[in-house]
Design a protein around this motif. Sequence first.
Motif, mmCIF file in Angstrom:
data_model
loop_
_atom_site.group_PDB
_atom_site.id
_atom_site.type_symbol
_atom_site.label_atom_id
_atom_site.label_comp_id
_atom_site.label_asym_id
_atom_site.label_seq_id
_atom_site.Cartn_x
_atom_site.Cartn_y
_atom_site.Cartn_z
ATOM 1 N N TRP A 40 -11.803 6.037 -10.994
ATOM 2 C CA TRP A 40 -10.646 6.865 -10.632
ATOM 3 C C TRP A 40 -10.702 7.299 -9.171
ATOM 4 O O TRP A 40 -9.680 7.287 -8.472
ATOM 5 C CB TRP A 40 -10.562 8.091 -11.536
ATOM 6 C CG TRP A 40 -9.810 7.823 -12.797
ATOM 7 C CD1 TRP A 40 -10.336 7.703 -14.048
ATOM 8 C CD2 TRP A 40 -8.411 7.613 -12.927
ATOM 9 N NE1 TRP A 40 -9.345 7.433 -14.953
ATOM 10 C CE2 TRP A 40 -8.141 7.377 -14.297
ATOM 11 C CE3 TRP A 40 -7.347 7.598 -12.037
ATOM 12 C CZ2 TRP A 40 -6.867 7.136 -14.779
ATOM 13 C CZ3 TRP A 40 -6.077 7.362 -12.517
ATOM 14 C CH2 TRP A 40 -5.838 7.132 -13.865
ATOM 15 N N ILE A 41 -11.870 7.689 -8.717
ATOM 16 C CA ILE A 41 -12.007 8.116 -7.309
ATOM 17 C C ILE A 41 -11.715 6.951 -6.380
ATOM 18 O O ILE A 41 -10.934 7.070 -5.424
ATOM 19 C CB ILE A 41 -13.407 8.708 -7.059
ATOM 20 C CG1 ILE A 41 -13.567 10.034 -7.808
ATOM 21 C CG2 ILE A 41 -13.654 8.904 -5.559
ATOM 22 C CD1 ILE A 41 -14.980 10.569 -7.837
ATOM 23 N N LEU A 42 -12.352 5.826 -6.637
ATOM 24 C CA LEU A 42 -12.162 4.643 -5.795
ATOM 25 C C LEU A 42 -10.708 4.190 -5.811
ATOM 26 O O LEU A 42 -10.104 3.942 -4.758
ATOM 27 C CB LEU A 42 -13.085 3.516 -6.259
ATOM 28 C CG LEU A 42 -13.007 2.196 -5.498
ATOM 29 C CD1 LEU A 42 -13.314 2.405 -4.021
ATOM 30 C CD2 LEU A 42 -13.970 1.197 -6.110
ATOM 31 N N ASN A 43 -10.113 4.106 -6.977
ATOM 32 C CA ASN A 43 -8.733 3.653 -7.078
ATOM 33 C C ASN A 43 -7.757 4.652 -6.467
ATOM 34 O O ASN A 43 -6.742 4.257 -5.897
ATOM 35 C CB ASN A 43 -8.359 3.368 -8.531
ATOM 36 C CG ASN A 43 -8.887 2.042 -9.005
ATOM 37 O OD1 ASN A 43 -9.567 1.333 -8.261
ATOM 38 N ND2 ASN A 43 -8.602 1.705 -10.230
ATOM 39 N N GLY A 44 -8.056 5.928 -6.575
ATOM 40 C CA GLY A 44 -7.196 6.934 -5.955
ATOM 41 C C GLY A 44 -7.165 6.781 -4.440
ATOM 42 O O GLY A 44 -6.092 6.810 -3.821
ATOM 43 N N LEU A 45 -8.331 6.601 -3.852
ATOM 44 C CA LEU A 45 -8.402 6.428 -2.392
ATOM 45 C C LEU A 45 -7.752 5.114 -1.956
ATOM 46 O O LEU A 45 -7.007 5.074 -0.967
ATOM 47 C CB LEU A 45 -9.852 6.485 -1.929
ATOM 48 C CG LEU A 45 -10.538 7.848 -2.099
ATOM 49 C CD1 LEU A 45 -12.021 7.747 -1.788
ATOM 50 C CD2 LEU A 45 -9.866 8.890 -1.221
ATOM 51 N N LEU A 46 -8.041 4.048 -2.682
ATOM 52 C CA LEU A 46 -7.424 2.762 -2.355
ATOM 53 C C LEU A 46 -5.908 2.810 -2.523
ATOM 54 O O LEU A 46 -5.166 2.268 -1.701
ATOM 55 C CB LEU A 46 -8.000 1.647 -3.241
ATOM 56 C CG LEU A 46 -9.369 1.111 -2.853
ATOM 57 C CD1 LEU A 46 -9.885 0.157 -3.936
ATOM 58 C CD2 LEU A 46 -9.316 0.416 -1.519
ATOM 59 N N ALA A 47 -5.454 3.463 -3.579
ATOM 60 C CA ALA A 47 -4.009 3.551 -3.813
ATOM 61 C C ALA A 47 -3.326 4.294 -2.670
ATOM 62 O O ALA A 47 -2.268 3.865 -2.198
ATOM 63 C CB ALA A 47 -3.728 4.243 -5.146
ATOM 64 N N LEU A 48 -3.930 5.377 -2.207
ATOM 65 C CA LEU A 48 -3.354 6.101 -1.068
ATOM 66 C C LEU A 48 -3.229 5.198 0.151
ATOM 67 O O LEU A 48 -2.190 5.174 0.818
ATOM 68 C CB LEU A 48 -4.211 7.320 -0.728
ATOM 69 C CG LEU A 48 -4.081 8.527 -1.639
ATOM 70 C CD1 LEU A 48 -5.104 9.592 -1.257
ATOM 71 C CD2 LEU A 48 -2.681 9.089 -1.590
ATOM 72 N N ALA A 49 -4.277 4.460 0.427
ATOM 73 C CA ALA A 49 -4.275 3.589 1.606
ATOM 74 C C ALA A 49 -3.239 2.476 1.469
ATOM 75 O O ALA A 49 -2.456 2.227 2.398
ATOM 76 C CB ALA A 49 -5.667 2.994 1.819
ATOM 77 N N PHE A 50 -3.216 1.810 0.329
ATOM 78 C CA PHE A 50 -2.306 0.672 0.164
ATOM 79 C C PHE A 50 -0.849 1.106 0.029
ATOM 80 O O PHE A 50 0.045 0.439 0.553
ATOM 81 C CB PHE A 50 -2.721 -0.186 -1.029
ATOM 82 C CG PHE A 50 -3.863 -1.104 -0.720
ATOM 83 C CD1 PHE A 50 -3.724 -2.133 0.192
ATOM 84 C CD2 PHE A 50 -5.090 -0.937 -1.339
ATOM 85 C CE1 PHE A 50 -4.778 -2.986 0.489
ATOM 86 C CE2 PHE A 50 -6.157 -1.783 -1.056
ATOM 87 C CZ PHE A 50 -5.994 -2.808 -0.133
ATOM 88 N N ILE A 51 -0.593 2.208 -0.657
ATOM 89 C CA ILE A 51 0.785 2.691 -0.782
ATOM 90 C C ILE A 51 1.313 3.123 0.578
ATOM 91 O O ILE A 51 2.459 2.826 0.934
ATOM 92 C CB ILE A 51 0.878 3.809 -1.836
ATOM 93 C CG1 ILE A 51 0.653 3.228 -3.237
ATOM 94 C CG2 ILE A 51 2.220 4.536 -1.751
ATOM 95 C CD1 ILE A 51 0.485 4.262 -4.328
#
Length: 121
Positions: A6-17
């Motif tokens: 969840w932490i990793l995907n949250g940070l990646l999602a912010l960057a990619f979005i």
Amino acid sequence: MTIALWILNGLLALAFIAAGSMKIARPKPALVASGMSWADDFADPTVKLIGAAELVGGLGLILPLLTGIAPILTPIAAAALTVVMVGAIVVHVRRKENATPSIVLGVLSAASAVLGFLVVL
């Protein structure tokens, strides 16, 4: 492991979005003027398509796990974003530009894919 995902995907999602939204919303000349000189090598629809892929991939990192609907799509989205970042690395290396951000996002996306498959399966 689920918390790490969840932490990793949250940070990646912010960057990619954020990156995808910017590529979709701004015209190509504005992107080039802001330092994305690679966009000059691509047609405007291609830049928008790259942005759409990043935006959808970023949403795919979060929404399937959050809703519980087809959670297998989360690691698939991470794997697809890894492929997008491999393409970005190739473009930056060919243009002799700094590829470090693309490398970092690619490695983190690959880690998210592996972690996601371990958690979901």
